[in-house]
Design an enzyme around this catalytic site. Structure first.
Site, PDB file in Angstrom:
ATOM      1  N   GLY A  21      -1.494   5.526  15.629  1.00 53.17           N
ATOM      2  CA  GLY A  21      -0.326   4.798  16.107  1.00 53.17           C
ATOM      3  C   GLY A  21      -0.273   3.340  15.703  1.00 53.17           C
ATOM      4  N   ASP A  67       1.047  -4.694   8.007  1.00 52.77           N
ATOM      5  CA  ASP A  67       0.703  -3.279   8.103  1.00 52.77           C
ATOM      6  C   ASP A  67      -0.193  -2.900   6.923  1.00 52.77           C
ATOM      7  OD1 ASP A  67       0.811  -0.841   9.439  1.00 52.77           O
ATOM      8  OD2 ASP A  67       2.496  -0.102   8.239  1.00 52.77           O
ATOM      9  N   GLU A  68      -1.003  -1.863   7.090  1.00 51.77           N
ATOM     10  CA  GLU A  68      -1.915  -1.378   6.041  1.00 51.77           C
ATOM     11  C   GLU A  68      -2.788  -2.514   5.501  1.00 51.77           C
ATOM     12  OE1 GLU A  68      -2.161   1.686   5.779  1.00 51.77           O
ATOM     13  OE2 GLU A  68      -0.230   2.546   6.360  1.00 51.77           O
ATOM     14  N   ALA A  69      -3.327  -3.310   6.412  1.00 52.74           N
ATOM     15  CA  ALA A  69      -4.082  -4.505   6.032  1.00 52.74           C
ATOM     16  C   ALA A  69      -5.378  -4.182   5.303  1.00 52.74           C
ATOM     17  CB  ALA A  69      -4.377  -5.352   7.276  1.00 52.74           C
ATOM     18  N   GLN A  70      -5.827  -2.943   5.359  1.00 54.63           N
ATOM     19  CA  GLN A  70      -7.063  -2.583   4.647  1.00 54.63           C
ATOM     20  C   GLN A  70      -6.916  -2.779   3.142  1.00 54.63           C
ATOM     21  OE1 GLN A  70      -5.181  -0.336   6.256  1.00 54.63           O
ATOM     22  NE2 GLN A  70      -4.692   1.357   4.866  1.00 54.63           N
ATOM     23  N   CYS A  92     -13.755  13.401  14.025  1.00 50.79           N
ATOM     24  CA  CYS A  92     -14.964  12.844  14.634  1.00 50.79           C
ATOM     25  C   CYS A  92     -16.121  12.986  13.653  1.00 50.79           C
ATOM     26  CB  CYS A  92     -15.283  13.569  15.940  1.00 50.79           C
ATOM     27  SG  CYS A  92     -15.814  15.289  15.710  1.00 50.79           S
ATOM     28  N   ALA A 136      -8.349   5.123  13.181  1.00 50.46           N
ATOM     29  CA  ALA A 136      -8.280   6.197  12.193  1.00 50.46           C
ATOM     30  C   ALA A 136      -6.815   6.549  11.937  1.00 50.46           C
ATOM     31  CB  ALA A 136      -9.049   7.423  12.712  1.00 50.46           C
ATOM     32  N   MET A 137      -6.575   7.379  10.939  1.00 51.28           N
ATOM     33  CA  MET A 137      -5.215   7.824  10.656  1.00 51.28           C
ATOM     34  C   MET A 137      -4.615   8.449  11.916  1.00 51.28           C
ATOM     35  SD  MET A 137      -4.804   7.223   7.301  1.00 51.28           S
ATOM     36  CE  MET A 137      -3.528   8.322   6.712  1.00 51.28           C
TER      37      MET A 137
END
Length: 211
Positions: A14, A100-103, A198, A10-11
């Site tokens: 790290g 990075d930011e592979a989504q 959560c 999640a954001m």
């Protein structure tokens, strides 16, 4: 054997910090790495930035229409040429490609990451988030979950102390649950920000909605 790794969370879990640390570890041992990220992530422009304040420029940006394997091949050839010119044989190849930011990658680009691993023999470490603010999988993340040799979750906590699963979007400090899948968190009068939550806290804020 080279492998495709997907390290997700999640954001604020790290991810960028872990990527930069991994790059440092490779380079401390005299190895060469290439760093990249999708161009759509306009935050920090052509740099990867961790929340601890560490930043580093990428070797290349990836646009949605780009052939990522072809771009990688060009940069790999550059590494070879630079190594030959400096007569440093141990650095003549790329030890790892880090994304990075592979989504934000397309399905086809993730397919090519697997080809880089299997056909070109170079490990790929992809870092990103799994789902958007409506709990739907990003196309790049979905394909990475399907193809990666190794899946590793990077954990963070919700405001309540439970493990965070989802990424809630706020606009001007107010939670929103409708809108475009991609909205980069930048400074503006109606600033877009995100909060890792959560399942319980997410459902409380959304009124029970899940996308």
């Amino acid at each position: 054997m080279a492998k495709l790794y997907f390290r997700y969370g999640a954001m604020n879990s790290g991810k960028s910090t872990a990527l930069l640390q991994a790059a440092y570890n490779y380079e401390e041992r005299g190895q060469t790495v290439l760093l990249a990220k999708p161009e759509i992530d306009t935050k920090e422009a052509d740099r990867i930035s961790s929340r601890l304040g560490v930043t580093r420029p990428v070797d290349f940006l990836v646009r949605p229409e780009d052939d990522i394997r072809a771009i990688f091949a060009q940069h790999r050839a550059r590494v070879h040429a630079e190594a030959e010119s400096t007569l440093v044989p141990e650095n003549r190849d790329v030890a790892c490609l880090m994304i990075d930011e592979a989504q934000f990658l397309t399905r086809e680009q993730v397919d090519d990451l697997l080809r880089i691993v299997v056909l070109d023999g170079v490990p790929v470490l992809a870092y990103g988030i799994r789902t958007d603010f409506q709990t739907h999988a990003f196309p790049g993340s979905r394909r990475l979950m399907e193809l990666a040799h190794s899946l590793e979750e990077l954990k963070t906590i919700c405001r309540c102390g439970r493990k965070a699963l989802f990424n809630a979007r706020l606009v001007g400090g107010r939670f929103v649950f409708n809108g475009d899948q991609v909205a980069i968190d930048e400074l503006s009068s109606e600033r877009v920000t995100y909060e890792s939550m959560c399942a319980e806290c997410y459902l409380r804020e959304s009124g029970g909605l899940l996308g």
